[in-house]
Design a protein around this motif. Structure first.
Motif, PDB file in Angstrom:
ATOM      1  N   UNK A 178       7.382  18.856  -9.499  1.00 11.17           N
ATOM      2  CA  UNK A 178       7.850  18.491  -8.124  1.00 11.17           C
ATOM      3  C   UNK A 178       6.928  18.235  -7.093  1.00 11.17           C
ATOM      4  N   UNK A 179       6.247  19.594  -6.937  1.00  9.07           N
ATOM      5  CA  UNK A 179       5.380  19.432  -5.826  1.00  9.07           C
ATOM      6  C   UNK A 179       4.075  18.639  -5.878  1.00  9.07           C
ATOM      7  N   UNK A 180       3.768  18.281  -7.433  1.00 11.16           N
ATOM      8  CA  UNK A 180       2.722  17.490  -7.613  1.00 11.16           C
ATOM      9  C   UNK A 180       3.121  15.836  -7.106  1.00 11.16           C
ATOM     10  N   UNK A 181       4.203  15.549  -7.518  1.00  9.26           N
ATOM     11  CA  UNK A 181       4.868  14.402  -7.053  1.00  9.26           C
ATOM     12  C   UNK A 181       4.971  14.385  -5.477  1.00  9.26           C
ATOM     13  N   UNK A 182       5.219  15.263  -4.826  1.00  8.13           N
ATOM     14  CA  UNK A 182       5.419  15.137  -3.442  1.00  8.13           C
ATOM     15  C   UNK A 182       4.075  14.979  -2.822  1.00  8.13           C
ATOM     16  N   UNK A 183       3.022  15.774  -3.079  1.00  9.18           N
ATOM     17  CA  UNK A 183       1.788  15.492  -2.713  1.00  9.18           C
ATOM     18  C   UNK A 183       1.331  14.098  -2.840  1.00  9.18           C
ATOM     19  N   UNK A 184       1.437  13.608  -4.167  1.00 12.99           N
ATOM     20  CA  UNK A 184       1.117  12.379  -4.371  1.00 12.99           C
ATOM     21  C   UNK A 184       1.759  11.369  -3.596  1.00 12.99           C
ATOM     22  N   UNK A 185       3.034  11.577  -3.227  1.00 11.21           N
ATOM     23  CA  UNK A 185       3.930  10.722  -2.545  1.00 11.21           C
ATOM     24  C   UNK A 185       3.215  10.532  -0.981  1.00 11.21           C
ATOM     25  N   UNK A 186       2.932  11.870  -0.509  1.00  9.20           N
ATOM     26  CA  UNK A 186       2.545  11.834   0.771  1.00  9.20           C
ATOM     27  C   UNK A 186       1.093  11.371   1.101  1.00  9.20           C
ATOM     28  N   UNK A 187       0.137  11.504   0.010  1.00 12.72           N
ATOM     29  CA  UNK A 187      -1.119  10.791   0.097  1.00 12.72           C
ATOM     30  C   UNK A 187      -0.908   9.271   0.002  1.00 12.72           C
ATOM     31  N   UNK A 188      -0.132   8.794  -0.688  1.00 17.71           N
ATOM     32  CA  UNK A 188       0.244   7.550  -0.755  1.00 17.71           C
ATOM     33  C   UNK A 188       0.532   6.994   0.611  1.00 17.71           C
ATOM     34  N   UNK A 189       1.497   7.546   1.133  1.00 18.46           N
ATOM     35  CA  UNK A 189       1.896   7.151   2.580  1.00 18.46           C
ATOM     36  C   UNK A 189       1.036   7.238   3.511  1.00 18.46           C
ATOM     37  N   UNK A 190       0.015   8.179   3.251  1.00 19.35           N
ATOM     38  CA  UNK A 190      -1.262   8.288   4.415  1.00 19.35           C
ATOM     39  C   UNK A 190      -2.294   6.906   4.125  1.00 19.35           C
ATOM     40  N   UNK A 191      -2.147   6.747   2.779  1.00 20.93           N
ATOM     41  CA  UNK A 191      -3.345   5.603   2.340  1.00 20.93           C
ATOM     42  C   UNK A 191      -2.745   4.108   2.743  1.00 20.93           C
ATOM     43  N   UNK A 192      -1.279   4.190   2.821  1.00 24.52           N
ATOM     44  CA  UNK A 192      -0.566   3.071   3.404  1.00 24.52           C
ATOM     45  C   UNK A 192      -0.928   2.714   4.654  1.00 24.52           C
ATOM     46  N   UNK A 193      -0.898   3.927   5.683  1.00 25.64           N
ATOM     47  CA  UNK A 193      -1.127   3.705   6.958  1.00 25.64           C
ATOM     48  C   UNK A 193      -2.926   3.634   7.078  1.00 25.64           C
ATOM     49  N   UNK A 194      -3.605   3.992   6.364  1.00 27.27           N
ATOM     50  CA  UNK A 194      -4.911   3.659   6.363  1.00 27.27           C
ATOM     51  C   UNK A 194      -5.268   2.245   6.227  1.00 27.27           C
ATOM     52  N   UNK A 195      -4.664   1.553   5.257  1.00 25.96           N
ATOM     53  CA  UNK A 195      -4.737   0.292   4.653  1.00 25.96           C
ATOM     54  C   UNK A 195      -4.087  -0.644   5.716  1.00 25.96           C
ATOM     55  N   UNK A 196      -3.052  -0.428   6.549  1.00 29.64           N
ATOM     56  CA  UNK A 196      -2.451  -1.346   7.416  1.00 29.64           C
ATOM     57  C   UNK A 196      -2.527  -0.924   8.826  1.00 29.64           C
ATOM     58  N   UNK A 197      -3.394   0.108   9.187  1.00 31.66           N
ATOM     59  CA  UNK A 197      -3.617   0.551  10.560  1.00 31.66           C
ATOM     60  C   UNK A 197      -3.615  -0.299  11.829  1.00 31.66           C
ATOM     61  N   UNK A 198      -4.301  -1.371  11.811  1.00 33.49           N
ATOM     62  CA  UNK A 198      -4.163  -2.508  12.526  1.00 33.49           C
ATOM     63  C   UNK A 198      -2.878  -3.060  12.824  1.00 33.49           C
ATOM     64  N   UNK A 199      -2.315  -3.387  11.753  1.00 33.89           N
ATOM     65  CA  UNK A 199      -0.819  -4.034  11.910  1.00 33.89           C
ATOM     66  C   UNK A 199       0.151  -2.996  12.401  1.00 33.89           C
ATOM     67  N   UNK A 200      -0.069  -1.740  11.961  1.00 33.16           N
ATOM     68  CA  UNK A 200       1.176  -0.728  12.383  1.00 33.16           C
ATOM     69  C   UNK A 200       0.828  -0.417  13.884  1.00 33.16           C
TER      70      UNK A 200
END
Length: 204
Positions: A178-200
């Protein structure tokens, strides 16, 4: 004579059934019409409550629930991005991110400020084991609060794992998935922000 009588009975039953079905359909339509506004209002209140936990009121003077952007993440999930603004400028965003837990998909809402730091993380739904995996909920513990203020480079990307995998974050006693999946999900969320920062952030 008997045949004529049976045909009339069949016709009568068909008419009665038709009237019943029509009446039931009208009843359902009226019920949906009457309750539509209250359901929509409740849904908006729930969404505002979730956003309020990951998007502090002081960073916006708009209603983020009404300021949205539709996108897709790298896994094909449809993502609704809620934008916080102050004086017209985007000061932060919130959106869902997904992870795999012990018992299936977990869904989180994360808030990220314009600098890429986490404003907060909350679990929206999960099926994890009570007493173990459900510690990702704030009502069960404060484990998930540790992510507030962190960013993709703080800690470094390679440390966005549980300690058992060589990362920075504690796992639960008796529960690692559970915590492994949670950390991975949050990291993905931050990677999403980083990849789409200008649009967001609406940066030209």
């Amino acid at each position: 004579m008997t045949f004529h009588f049976n045909r009339e009975n069949t016709l009568t039953h068909a008419i009665i059934l038709g009237i019943f079905c029509l009446g039931f359909g009208i009843f359902l339509a009226l019920t949906e019409w009457v309750t539509r506004d209250s359901i929509a209002t409740r849904a908006m209140e729930d969404r505002q409550n979730s956003l309020g936990q990951v998007m502090p009121a002081e960073i916006h003077d708009n209603n983020p629930v009404l300021d949205t952007l539709m996108m897709q993440d790298d896994e094909g999930h449809d993502i609704t991005v809620y934008r916080a603004r102050k004086a017209g400028l985007v000061t932060g965003v919130a959106y869902e991110t997904f992870g795999s837990g012990y018992a299936g998909q977990m869904k989180f809402m994360i808030g990220v400020n314009a600098e890429g730091r986490l404003l907060g993380v909350r679990v929206l739904s999960h099926k994890e084991t009570p007493g173990l995996g459900d510690k990702i909920e704030t009502k069960k513990g404060d484990w998930i609060l540790q992510f507030t203020g962190l960013a993709l480079g703080n800690p470094p990307v390679e440390k966005w794992k549980v300690k058992k995998d060589g990362g920075q974050f504690d796992q639960f006693t008796g529960a690692t998935i559970t915590p492994r999946g949670t950390v991975k999900a949050i990291r993905r969320g931050l990677e999403f922000f980083d990849a789409h920062r200008a649009q967001l952030l609406e940066i030209n």
